[in-house]
Each structure stands twice: as structure tokens, then as C-alpha cells.
Design an enzyme around this catalytic site. Structure first.
Site, mmCIF file in Angstrom:
data_model
loop_
_atom_site.group_PDB
_atom_site.id
_atom_site.type_symbol
_atom_site.label_atom_id
_atom_site.label_comp_id
_atom_site.label_asym_id
_atom_site.label_seq_id
_atom_site.Cartn_x
_atom_site.Cartn_y
_atom_site.Cartn_z
ATOM 1 N N HIS A 1 -0.485 -23.954 56.313
ATOM 2 C CA HIS A 1 0.883 -24.248 56.239
ATOM 3 C C HIS A 1 0.934 -25.320 57.330
ATOM 4 O O HIS A 1 1.523 -25.040 58.482
ATOM 5 C CB HIS A 1 1.721 -23.136 56.615
ATOM 6 C CG HIS A 1 3.154 -23.413 56.514
ATOM 7 N ND1 HIS A 1 4.255 -22.604 57.032
ATOM 8 C CD2 HIS A 1 4.081 -24.443 55.851
ATOM 9 C CE1 HIS A 1 5.280 -23.106 56.941
ATOM 10 N NE2 HIS A 1 5.320 -24.062 56.051
ATOM 11 N N ASP B 1 3.886 -30.448 55.280
ATOM 12 C CA ASP B 1 3.798 -29.310 55.127
ATOM 13 C C ASP B 1 2.656 -28.322 54.549
ATOM 14 O O ASP B 1 2.507 -27.446 55.326
ATOM 15 C CB ASP B 1 5.115 -28.945 53.851
ATOM 16 C CG ASP B 1 5.671 -27.440 53.932
ATOM 17 O OD1 ASP B 1 5.879 -26.894 55.025
ATOM 18 O OD2 ASP B 1 5.782 -27.044 52.784
#
Ligand code: OXD
Ligand code: MN
Length: 618
Positions: A261, A311
Site C-alpha cells: 500500500h 496508492d
């Protein structure tokens, strides 16, 4: 876009029953031509799913611009989208979600495997057999009266060693239109897949959007995702959190690569380009950091920051160099809006100026959009995210705190030229960061990779609106991956430790905290574009050019090692932002136990040893 009525014949074909309809001319011929030339595994799977969900129509999306325009206009006609002011915001639409469906719902998110141990202590677990059984009942007939969209997509630049194909079936027009932004959607996926059956099977229905019948189920062993009852991005755009993080993290564990992430950005100074990957928990400014614009004096000195991704990072070790390389599997951004404006993130504002879907923002009378923090003062009146008239006196926010924009990365003025490069970029630094108002210093560097893994594993952050639940409490969020690890966290930590042995020259690991406050509640560091000053030290450390002091936490810059030219701050302010309060840190270590106790006897020995060393330094 190819579409057809789906009659019961599809289900009968799948169940191996005589298929009368095949002898009638129209619908079955159409249905067959639908699948003509299609990968047989995909065709069989679609037919099974259609037989279960019983949509009125199946539409195969090809990903063209004309098809996209058609979908969006159809959405306007059906009341799914509001067409925004096309002069101000060409190609932009507003979507209002069901008010009960505005954020990821981790309580409804499951890892489904034959054994609980595979999911570990931090995931909700369901036996895969039970999950299929439970969800089959929910999917049964759920698309009657609806259209099932077939979305072929690729995560990752086409031709990359890590790129992967997914196919999502959904009854949501919003999801179909959004997947076209967030992924490389369309024919290229069929070409990449060829005759293989290696694709992630993503089945999605909004169902009745009932929170009590909401399940986001991942079957890592089957490369399958079944999501029911939510249309929210993180629950419904299955290429993103579900495939590119939960399923991919498991695949990375199994095959020696990493799905994280993390944003990826490039920092250019003159002719030197350095890429960093950074993990911050949801809504801690990842998109802002990935699109950072340096202050004027840095720009003049030739500093530029460019975005690979905001992201998710997929990373692997290049065997020729022994270095870590990364790609961004996504093709768009699903960013948080409140607080985003021309000052905090002009690149994001430019990115969403066209071809963007806005979710749960306020609508202005002229067809423009607004959210809290977009302008210094609110509009005199507008329509709030629920579709109700709003004025500043209304006593609630006009946009939802987790309102979002879905925009193609190609719109980003700071897009890195390598964003589409199948070979990815070489990562020099990994940066972990959380939202912490006290205790955690502005920046430090881990002593080495293994210590860096510990720093990432103990990452803590104050919760935000990106996930439902209480806001503002410190939650341990290892590597910012707690909600996204698709397997046992014990094995995830081991995988991180073991990656060390695959690399001959590994990235340096850092921790940052832009959010520390003084006793008056004021931020000690200005953040945003000024974060380049911290990046400068980080990059210089990676290239062996910056000084650092050894402290109990790791390597730290002296206050004079941070360039404060052009800032009102003085070295003593940096000292305050960097202060290590030993007593407070002891309490911090105790609070880490909350996570470690969940792992109990499974806590990797490396974590125990590194923690002991930290304690003995305090
Ligand atoms: C996101 C999240 O939407 O992390 O990116 O919640
Ligand atoms: Mn995220």
C-alpha cells in the site's frame, strides 16, 4: 460494447441440461456470438455467474472512448450520474452513493480459505466452502432486471513481468465507468490473457446495498473475489484493494515479490532521478505526497517531483542488479477530496479538471462541485452530498468527509514518464509514515533493512474517515497494510524479512511524521510542498551524501542538516519536531504489544530481537 438478452439457456448450458434455446434462432445465437472467440475459461465462468445472478442483459465492455461516453450518458439518463458543467469540467460527472455505503467496511471483509491459519489473526476469516455457500444464496437472482457488465482489465503496465489480468462482472454502472479509469481496461486484457485461465475472477453485485448483507470475500487460493452489497470504491472496484493488494499480496508471498500500500514518486534534481516508495495509512496525505510540488526556491534549483502511483506498488527484485523495482498497477487515482485545493495539491486539482467522476461532493448551482477545504470560504448555497439544499448554516458538512475523485493518471501534469514503463523503476528508499500528533519524530532512518521492517511493522496512525469506525484513535497499521494483507500477518512479516536475502543492494528505510503538534495543538512542521526538505535529506542519505546522528530510534539528521532556507522555522523548531521523549517512547513500545499479542507465539523472532535491542537502547 456488445450486449444481449440472457435467457435461462445460459444457466442450463452450465448445468449441463438440454439447451432448448439453442435451437431457437435469436437470443441463444446472440448469446453464443457474445462469447465467440472469447477465452474458453472466461466464457465458461461468465456463463456460470450469469446463470447464478440472472441479469436481463450481459454487456461486454471493450474500453473504447465512445463506449465510455455512452455509459456515462446512460448513467445520466438512469439517474446514476449527474452531468456536471461541461465547460468548467469536461467529461466530469457526479455520483451520489447510498448514504449507508460511503467507506470501506473492514468488518465485512473476509479472507476465505480452507484453514483459519491462512488468514491469520488480523483478518476476518470464513471457510471458503461456507463463504461460497453463503454468497451464492445472496447472488442467486440478484441481477434480475439489471445489466451485468463484463469488464476485462489489466493491473500494471502492459508487458510488465508483474502485470496481471482480471475480469470483473458487476451490475453497477458506476463501477463499470470507474474501472475504465482505474485500470487498463478493454481488449488489451483479452490479448494478454490469450488462452490462459490465469485471471482474477471478480464477481460483484450491489445487491440491495444492505449493510447487513454486505460481504467482500477474497479467495486467494482460487484467485477469486466475490463482493456483495456495496458500491463503494474500495469494496467494489475490485482491481484495487481486493485484487492489487489482498490477492496480489498473497501471490507475491507465494512467488517472491511484494504488493504494498505505497505511493511511488520520482525526485529529480538536475540529471539525477531517485525513486521512493512510501506507505502511509489511508487518508494520511499519500496522494498529496505523490504529487508534491516543491517550493519556489527548490524549483529554481531544479527540483521536480513526479508521480508513478499514489496508492499501490508492486515490487520485485531485478536479478541482474539485485535491486528492488516497482510498478504502479493502477491507471487512475481514487483520491480523498476534503482539504484538497490549489494550494495543498494543484496537481490533483489539474488531474480532476476533466474526465473525472466525483463521489459524494456538493453540487454548486452552476454545475461545478465543492467540498470542505476546496475554497477558503464555503458557497452561500449548494446541494449537499445527499442531494439536499445546503447553506453554511446547515450545521453539517456539504461533502462527505470521505468524498472522492476518480481521475485518470494521464491527466496528472506531474505524471512520471516511466509510469507506463513495463520495466518499472528502481526504488532507493522506502518511507513509512503515520498521522501522529505526539511522540513520533519528524524523520529518522532505520539502521538497516531488518530494523526497517520492524519500524514498518509497528507503524501507528490516528484513524481517519477512509474506513468506517471511530476517528482519531491510534491504530497499529503495519506497513499501512493491516486491512489489505490477504494472508497471515506472521507470514507477511517473514516475507518482508526474507526479501532482504533476495537483494544485494536494498532500499534504505525511513519513518516520517508530518503531523506532530506542540502543546498548543499547532503542527510543528508545515507539511505539503515543504516535505521536499525531508525528502532531500532522505535522498542524500540514499546516495551517501548526508550526515546522520545515531539515536535510540535510528539515524537522524541534526537540525542543521535540514535545509530551512525560505522557511520561517529555526533549527530549534526542528529540534522540537525531532525530540525523543524516552518515557513516552516506552509507553509507545507497550502499546505495540496490542498487535504483537494477536500474533502471540507466532511473532517472528526477528521482531522480538529487534525490539529487545530497541529497549536496551532506551
Ligand atoms: C484508499 C484507502 O481508498 O486506502 O486508498 O482507503
Ligand atoms: Mn489506499
Amino acid at each position: 460494447m456488445r450486449s444481449t438478452d440472457i435467457n435461462d439457456s445460459v444457466g442450463k448450458m452450465w448445468q449441463g441440461q438440454p439447451d432448448e434455446a439453442q435451437h431457437k434462432s435469436r437470443p441463444a445465437d446472440e448469446a453464443n456470438s457474445h462469447y465467440a472467440g472469447m477465452n474458453a475459461h472466461v466464457a465458461e465462468w461468465i456463463q456460470k455467474c450469469a446463470a447464478l445472478c440472472r441479469p436481463d442483459r450481459v454487456v461486454l465492455l471493450c474500453g473504447s472512448a465512445a463506449e465510455r461516453a455512452e455509459l456515462l450518458e446512460q448513467g445520466v439518463a438512469e439517474g446514476v450520474f449527474v452531468r456536471l458543467n461541461q465547460t468548467k469540467l469536461p467529461g466530469c460527472y457526479l455520483y451520489r452513493s447510498n448514504p449507508n455505503d460511503v467507506a470501506r467496511t473492514e468488518q465485512n471483509t473476509y479472507i476465505c480459505t480452507p484453514a483459519r491459519d491462512m488468514a491469520g489473526p488480523t483478518n476476518n476469516w470464513m471457510h471458503s466452502r461456507d463463504a461460497y455457500e453463503k454468497l451464492r444464496l445472496l447472488f442467486d437472482g440478484c441481477m434480475r432486471g439489471r445489466t451485468l457488465y463484463v469488464i476485462p482489465f489489466i493491473m500494471g503496465p502492459i508487458g510488465s513481468p508483474l502485470a496481471r489480468v482480471g475480469v470483473q462482472l458487476t451490475d453497477s454502472l458506476y463501477v463499470a465507468a470507474s474501472m475504465g479509469v482505474m485500470t487498463r481496461m478493454g481488449e488489451a486484457a483479452w490479448r494478454m490473457l490469450g488462452t490462459s485461465d490465469e485471471f482474477t475472477r471478480c464477481l460483484h453485485s450491489v445487491g440491495q446495498c444492505d449493510p447487513d448483507k454486505r460481504y467482500i470475500c477474497h479467495f486467494p487460493l482460487d484467485n477469486t473475489i466475490w463482493s456483495f452489497g456495496s458500491g463503494y470504491g474500495g469494496n467494489a472496484l475490485l482491481g484495487k484493494k481486493c485484487m492489487a493488494l489482498r490477492i496480489a499480496s498473497f501471490q507475491g508471498f507465494a512467488h517472491g515479490w511484494m504488493a504494498e500500500h505505497m505511493l511511488i514518486s520520482g525526485v529529480q534534481v538536475g540529471n539525477e532521478k531517485t525513486y521512493v516508495a512510501a506507505a502511509f495509512p489511508s487518508a494520511c496525505g499519500k496522494t498529496n505526497f505523490a504529487m508534491l510540488i516543491p517550493p519556489e526556491n527548490y524549483k529554481q534549483a531544479g527540483w521536480r517531483v513526479s508521480t508513478i502511483g499514489d496508492d499501490i506498488a508492486w515490487m520485485w527484485v531485478d536479478e541482474a542488479t539485485g535491486r528492488l523495482r516497482a510498478i504502479n498497477p493502477e491507471a487512475g487515482y481514487f483520491g480523498v477530496l476534503p482539504g484538497t485545493n490549489q494550494t495543498t495539491n494543484p496537481n490533483a486539482m489539474a488531474t480532476m479538471a476533466r474526465d473525472t467522476i466525483y463521489t459524494n461532493v456538493a453540487l454548486l448551482p452552476d454545475g461545478d462541485v465543492w467540498w470542505e477545504g476546496k475554497t477558503p470560504s464555503p458557497p452561500a448555497h449548494c446541494t449537499d452530498w445527499l442531494g439536499q439544499p445546503w447553506t453554511p448554516a446547515s450545521g453539517h458538512k456539504a461533502a462527505h468527509p470521505n468524498s472522492r475523485f476518480t481521475a485518470p493518471m494521464r491527466n496528472n501534469p506531474a505524471l512520471d514518464p516511466a509510469a507506463d514503463d513495463p520495466a518499472g523503476v528502481e526504488i532507493s528508499a522506502i518511507i513509512f509514515g503515520g498521522r501522529r500528533s505526539c511522540v513520533i519524530p519528524l524523520v529518522y532512518q532505520a539502521f538497516n533493512w531488518m530494523h526497517g521492517v520492524y519500524v514498518g511493522a509497528t507503524l501507528g496512525s490516528e484513524t481517519t474517515a477512509a474506513a468506517s469506525g471511530k476517528v482519531g484513535v491510534v491504530r497499529r497499521d503495519p506497513m499501512a497494510m493491516l486491512p489489505f494483507i490477504g494472508y497471515n500477518i506472521r507470514d507477511y512479516f517473514l516475507h518482508w524479512f526474507r526479501m532482504r536475502a533476495r537483494m544485494s543492494d536494498c532500499p534504505r528505510i525511513f519513518h516520517v511524521n508530518w503531523f506532530r503538534k506542540n502543546d498548543q495543538g499547532e503542527f510543528l512542521w508545515p507539511g505539503f510542498g515543504e516535505n521536499i526538505r525531508i525528502l532531500e535529506w532522505i535522498i542524500n542519505r540514499c546516495h551517501g551524501r548526508a550526515y546522520a546522528m545515531e539515536t535510540v530510534l535510528g539515524w537522524m539528521p541534526r537540525p542543521t542538516d535540514i535545509n530551512l532556507n525560505g522557511l520561517a522555522l529555526k533549527p530549534k523548531d526542528i529540534e522540537a519536531a525531532q525530540k525523543i521523549d524516552v518515557e513516552a517512547f516506552k509507553a509507545e513500545i507497550l502499546s505495540e504489544e496490542e498487535l504483537f499479542l494477536k500474533l502471540a507465539g507466532d511473532l517472528p523472532k526477528e521482531i522480538i530481537f529487534i525490539r529487545e535491542l530497541l529497549i536496551s537502547r532506551l
